[in-house]
Design a protein around this motif. Structure first.
Motif, PDB file in Angstrom:
ATOM      1  N   THR A 199      -2.638 -16.774 120.335  1.00 22.79           N
ATOM      2  CA  THR A 199      -4.384 -16.519 120.348  1.00 22.79           C
ATOM      3  C   THR A 199      -4.308 -14.938 120.055  1.00 22.79           C
ATOM      4  O   THR A 199      -5.019 -14.394 119.783  1.00 22.79           O
ATOM      5  N   SER A 203      -6.128 -12.816 117.287  1.00 19.15           N
ATOM      6  CA  SER A 203      -7.278 -11.818 117.688  1.00 19.15           C
ATOM      7  C   SER A 203      -6.526 -10.482 116.897  1.00 19.15           C
ATOM      8  O   SER A 203      -7.781  -9.696 116.746  1.00 19.15           O
ATOM      9  N   ALA A 225      -5.912 -27.488 118.430  1.00 16.52           N
ATOM     10  CA  ALA A 225      -7.181 -26.798 118.046  1.00 16.52           C
ATOM     11  C   ALA A 225      -6.794 -25.432 117.963  1.00 16.52           C
ATOM     12  O   ALA A 225      -7.719 -24.853 117.133  1.00 16.52           O
ATOM     13  N   ILE A 226      -6.002 -24.755 118.294  1.00 16.59           N
ATOM     14  CA  ILE A 226      -5.659 -23.122 118.096  1.00 16.59           C
ATOM     15  C   ILE A 226      -5.180 -22.989 116.626  1.00 16.59           C
ATOM     16  O   ILE A 226      -5.422 -22.119 115.981  1.00 16.59           O
ATOM     17  N   ASP A 228      -5.967 -25.275 114.092  1.00 18.03           N
ATOM     18  CA  ASP A 228      -7.184 -25.347 113.350  1.00 18.03           C
ATOM     19  C   ASP A 228      -8.016 -24.218 113.297  1.00 18.03           C
ATOM     20  O   ASP A 228      -8.437 -23.690 112.296  1.00 18.03           O
ATOM     21  N   LEU A 229      -8.139 -23.472 114.568  1.00 19.01           N
ATOM     22  CA  LEU A 229      -8.999 -22.209 114.732  1.00 19.01           C
ATOM     23  C   LEU A 229      -8.440 -21.071 113.640  1.00 19.01           C
ATOM     24  O   LEU A 229      -8.978 -20.381 112.842  1.00 19.01           O
ATOM     25  N   SER A 230      -7.176 -20.972 113.564  1.00 20.31           N
ATOM     26  CA  SER A 230      -6.339 -20.051 112.709  1.00 20.31           C
ATOM     27  C   SER A 230      -6.666 -20.244 111.291  1.00 20.31           C
ATOM     28  O   SER A 230      -6.850 -19.497 110.574  1.00 20.31           O
ATOM     29  N   GLU A 232      -9.102 -22.031 110.210  1.00 21.25           N
ATOM     30  CA  GLU A 232     -10.535 -21.581 110.072  1.00 21.25           C
ATOM     31  C   GLU A 232     -10.716 -20.283 109.703  1.00 21.25           C
ATOM     32  O   GLU A 232     -11.746 -19.866 108.929  1.00 21.25           O
ATOM     33  N   LEU A 233     -10.517 -19.558 110.774  1.00 17.48           N
ATOM     34  CA  LEU A 233     -10.470 -18.053 110.553  1.00 17.48           C
ATOM     35  C   LEU A 233      -9.748 -17.467 109.193  1.00 17.48           C
ATOM     36  O   LEU A 233     -10.363 -16.454 108.701  1.00 17.48           O
ATOM     37  N   TYR A 236     -12.096 -18.397 106.592  1.00 19.23           N
ATOM     38  CA  TYR A 236     -13.099 -17.547 106.747  1.00 19.23           C
ATOM     39  C   TYR A 236     -13.258 -16.036 106.202  1.00 19.23           C
ATOM     40  O   TYR A 236     -13.930 -15.404 105.486  1.00 19.23           O
TER      41      TYR A 236
END
Length: 472
Positions: A199, A203, A225-226, A228-230, A232-233, A236
């Motif tokens: 994370t 960041s 989830a982390i 998936d967040l990576s 998605e970011l 994005y």
């Protein structure tokens, strides 16, 4: 290692819980052993003294010799005293010798015909004895007494050994538990430390970072989830870059036209009035296109931020369909296209935002006319259960199948040059998709290249009710 780390916190917590269980357990085991030994010794000595007191009638020489013999084989000192408290028999394990008188308090206890127990420590050898005294009664008359001295030093040594073994076991178990605890706490905290590092890397902008944890528990779910967040970011950031590039390109084209033709007008570089009107028309067209692009961007931004207000009321869908068709009819006639619609049965009033529905229908109908060179554009509507279905079909150039998953993305164009020629901003279908979502509906597209396109819209009769599934 940091004393505040989760490894130490978790390890310390497990160790405290372990000691909370182990220490009382060790104390309980020691108490049980001690109680069993003490109870057994007390019972044996009491039974012996009771039996001897019952078999003794009057102290005589035979009894004295018998007690001395019994003392030697039982390793207990059996002291026989007469009615005056004088010692008649002893095995010399205690301080009492033949011919001496026992202490007055012991004599009085025996004289009062009372049984007693007490501890006694030999002043010379420091050996500890359990002393049990019982009177000898003959016809309820005091006729002497018996004192039984049983050494319990061996018992104490056994209990000390038990206690030492329990302590050694606790200490050994503690070290084993400490090693096991550190291993387990590291094992449990290692995925968390990996996720913390991941994370932090994310960041700092390293969006390709992944956490490799294969477990299927809550930790594995958090790692997924982390990841998936990576993703998605990363998506994005890539979409944002593409979006900014597209915006720059879309703004550059009309502004270049505006600037170029405005300079021609300012320098009077036109030959006649017709050329002047042509330049002015281009400036007006590009200004309209720029204004539409800005308006579409503004609306899309409000939708994504959840700031787009819906004005929900009961609306007549038939009237909205007629108005949308009328707005596109002129352009369809200019291209000699047959634009028609059919509403099956009578549609009920629906509780929704009429202006937004008209915006969706107008956008889709206008696209259908723009990308259809010959043939027809057809709209049909019907009621199905608690939804209204609206189908818009055309006989236009169609969309390749590999492009279909992306047509609702911002600035996506199948044929960029042709789309720009049609005056599109590349945002129309994105806005349509967002509006349909806000109205709790759904939209599906079917198309093949050169075989036309169809859009199927499903709208609930009440847009305030959440629908888990929308049948198409």
């Amino acid at each position: 290692m940091n004393g505040k780390s989760i490894v130490w916190k978790l390890g310390l917590t497990i160790m405290i819980l372990f000691l909370i269980v182990l220490l009382p357990l060790g104390f309980s085991i020691y108490s049980i052993f001690s109680g069993v030994y003490s109870t057994q010794v007390h019972k044996n000595v009491n039974e012996l003294s009771l039996n001897l007191s019952k078999t003794s009638v009057g102290p005589d020489r035979n009894q004295v010799e018998f007690y001395e013999y019994l003392s030697s084989i039982m390793e207990k000192d059996i002291v026989l005293v007469d009615e005056n408290g004088k010692v008649l028999s002893t095995n010399h394990l205690s301080q009492f010798k033949k011919g001496v008188t026992i202490p007055r308090d012991l004599y009085l206890r025996l004289r009062e015909s009372k049984h007693f127990e007490r501890g006694y420590t030999d002043p010379k050898t420091k050996e500890y004895f359990l002393t049990v005294g019982r009177p000898i009664l003959e016809d309820k008359k005091f006729n002497g007494g018996i004192l039984v001295f049983a050494s319990i030093d061996e018992i104490h040594r056994s209990l000390h050994n038990v206690r030492n073994w329990i302590l050694i076991t606790i200490i050994g178990s503690t070290f084993l538990a400490l090693g096991f605890t550190l291993f387990v706490s590291k094992k449990l905290s290692s995925p968390l430390i990996k996720m913390e590092k991941a994370t932090r890397a994310i960041s700092k902008g390293n969006l390709d970072t992944k956490v490799n944890i294969a477990s299927k528990d809550e930790v594995g779910s958090l790692a997924k989830a982390i990841n998936d967040l990576s993703i998605e970011l990363n998506n994005y950031r890539r979409n944002r870059s593409e979006f900014l590039a597209n915006i720059s390109h879309e703004l550059r084209t009309p502004t270049s036209y505006l600037k170029g033709y405005a300079q021609l007008l300012r320098k009077h570089q036109y030959k006649n009035k017709e050329e002047l009107e042509s330049y002015s028309s281009i400036i007006e067209s590009e200004a309209d296109r720029l204004a539409k692009l800005i308006q579409d961007l503004f609306e899309l931004s409000k939708m994504e931020e959840g700031r787009l207000e819906l004005y929900l009321q009961h609306v007549d869908l038939e009237e909205i369909i007629e108005q949308s068709v009328k707005k596109v009819m002129l352009k369809a006639k200019e291209k000699n296209l047959d634009l028609s619609y059919n509403i099956e049965d009578e549609l009920p009033l629906i509780f929704s935002d009429g202006a937004r529905i008209e915006q969706v229908l107008f956008n889709l109908l206008e696209n259908a006319v723009n990308y259809t060179e010959k043939g027809n554009v057809y709209l049909s509507a019907w009621l199905e259960k608690d939804h209204v279905r609206i189908l818009i079909q055309d006989t236009g150039i169609g969309i390749p199948e590999d492009e279909l998953p992306f047509i609702f993305e911002r600035f996506h164009r199948v044929e960029k040059s042709r789309s720009r020629k049609m005056g599109g901003t590349g945002l129309g279908l994105s806005i349509v998709s967002e509006i349909i979502k806000l109205l709790k509906g759904s939209i599906e597209v079917r198309s093949k290249s050169e075989n036309g396109t169809s859009f199927l819209i499903s709208l609930p009769l009440d847009s305030t009710i959440e629908e888990s599934n929308h049948e198409i």
